[in-house]
Scaffold this motif. Structure first.
Motif, PDB file in Angstrom:
ATOM      1  N   PRO A 172       0.809  -1.225   0.000  1.00 23.83           N
ATOM      2  CA  PRO A 172       0.000   0.000   0.000  1.00 23.83           C
ATOM      3  C   PRO A 172       0.843   1.276   0.000  1.00 23.83           C
ATOM      4  N   PHE A 173       2.015   1.235   0.615  1.00 19.72           N
ATOM      5  CA  PHE A 173       2.898   2.399   0.578  1.00 19.72           C
ATOM      6  C   PHE A 173       3.408   2.653  -0.845  1.00 19.72           C
ATOM      7  N   VAL A 174       3.885   1.608  -1.492  1.00 18.06           N
ATOM      8  CA  VAL A 174       4.449   1.795  -2.834  1.00 18.06           C
ATOM      9  C   VAL A 174       3.369   2.207  -3.834  1.00 18.06           C
ATOM     10  N   GLU A 175       2.161   1.682  -3.689  1.00 20.09           N
ATOM     11  CA  GLU A 175       1.073   2.063  -4.586  1.00 20.09           C
ATOM     12  C   GLU A 175       0.709   3.540  -4.401  1.00 20.09           C
ATOM     13  N   ALA A 176       0.692   3.991  -3.150  1.00 23.82           N
ATOM     14  CA  ALA A 176       0.350   5.388  -2.872  1.00 23.82           C
ATOM     15  C   ALA A 176       1.406   6.335  -3.426  1.00 23.82           C
ATOM     16  N   VAL A 177       2.686   5.977  -3.274  1.00 25.85           N
ATOM     17  CA  VAL A 177       3.763   6.818  -3.800  1.00 25.85           C
ATOM     18  C   VAL A 177       3.689   6.890  -5.325  1.00 25.85           C
ATOM     19  N   THR A 178       3.531   5.748  -5.962  1.00 23.23           N
ATOM     20  CA  THR A 178       3.452   5.724  -7.424  1.00 23.23           C
ATOM     21  C   THR A 178       2.263   6.535  -7.931  1.00 23.23           C
TER      22      THR A 178
END
Length: 285
Positions: A75-81
């Motif tokens: 969820p962190f990487v998806e939000a950053v992207t």
């Protein structure tokens, strides 16, 4: 690969542009300085002052790779992207440049580049073991070893988005390298992050007021855009995942390995652990 991003790199000594020579075995500046490219594909651009410290050790980098590869922080990487993608909509660059400071193994940056057609990535980290992984993380990533506190070896206004995920920040340098319409995307740990592990393992907690201090430090260089976005989600971790998470964090240096192993062995087979972070957007002041 460095040939994808050399046009935005700068001599760390005098800021002049760099170019690749001898089949990109070296980068040379307009002023005549030369920087060897390591056989693993990264380049060290630290100038005459050298590096203050070595950054993450090989063991820490390996732990990071193990933990992130299991998808616990998805969820962190998806939000950053997603945030980077929206930020780039305001640019008109055919090949936008994304700089990640403290890029580690390239997990976040690679995901972003895969999601944004034509984008190029500069992954910067002070750790040589991290840079070795980073150089091979993605065909459009160039890996650079440098100390963010000594300055960024990039040209003025050359970066469309700067990302910083749980890593050090230099607001003045971010503002300098950022294009006029660019954006800085910062993910910081929020109070309560991994709290279920604090007491049983005796590891470091996240201090309160971290967001407020970050914005104070950015004053005069960067200003917040919109409201911070809270990201909170549960993770079910087994002992080895917990060991990898602790091993990749600063806590790895604050608890003796034998003591930590004993505390890990005393944990249940699985634990429900809360991930909690804040995503902040900033632009030039």
């Amino acid at each position: 690969m460095l040939n994808h991003i050399v046009d935005v790199l700068a001599d760390p000594i005098d800021g002049s542009p760099l170019s690749g020579v001898d089949d990109f075995s070296r980068l040379v500046s307009a002023s005549g300085h030369s920087y060897d490219v390591a056989k693993q594909g990264y380049v060290t651009l630290s100038g005459g002052s050298g590096l203050n410290h070595e950054g993450d050790s090989l063991d820490m980098v390996t732990s990071r790779e193990v933990f992130l590869s299991q998808g616990h922080f998805a969820p962190f990487v998806e939000a950053v992207t997603d945030r980077v993608s929206h930020a780039l909509e305001a640019t008109h660059a055919d090949e936008p440049v994304v700089l990640e400071v403290g890029a580690g193994t390239g997990y976040y940056l690679s995901h972003t580049l895969d999601s944004i057609e034509g984008s190029r990535g500069v992954g910067l980290d002070i750790s040589v073991p991290a840079a070795r992984r980073l150089a091979k993380a993605h065909p459009r990533v160039g890996a650079v070893v440098a100390d963010v506190w000594h300055g960024l070896p990039l040209l003025d206004g050359s970066v469309n988005v700067v990302t910083v995920i749980f890593a050090p920040r230099n607001p003045a340098e971010f503002a300098r390298v950022l294009a006029p319409e660019g954006e800085v995307v910062v993910l910081i740990a929020d109070h309560g992050h991994l709290d279920e592990l604090r007491e049983p393992l005796g590891i470091l907690g996240v201090e309160e007021g971290k967001l407020e201090r970050m914005l104070e430090q950015a004053a005069g260089h960067l200003v917040a855009v919109g409201d911070p976005q809270l990201l909170e989600f549960p993770m079910r971790l087994d002992r080895e995942s917990i060991a990898a998470q602790v091993g990749m964090s600063p806590s790895a240096r604050h608890v003796e390995a034998e003591t930590l192993r004993g505390r890990l062995d005393a944990l249940p087979e699985h634990m429900d652990v809360t991930a909690r972070g804040v995503l902040v957007r900033l632009r030039k002041a």
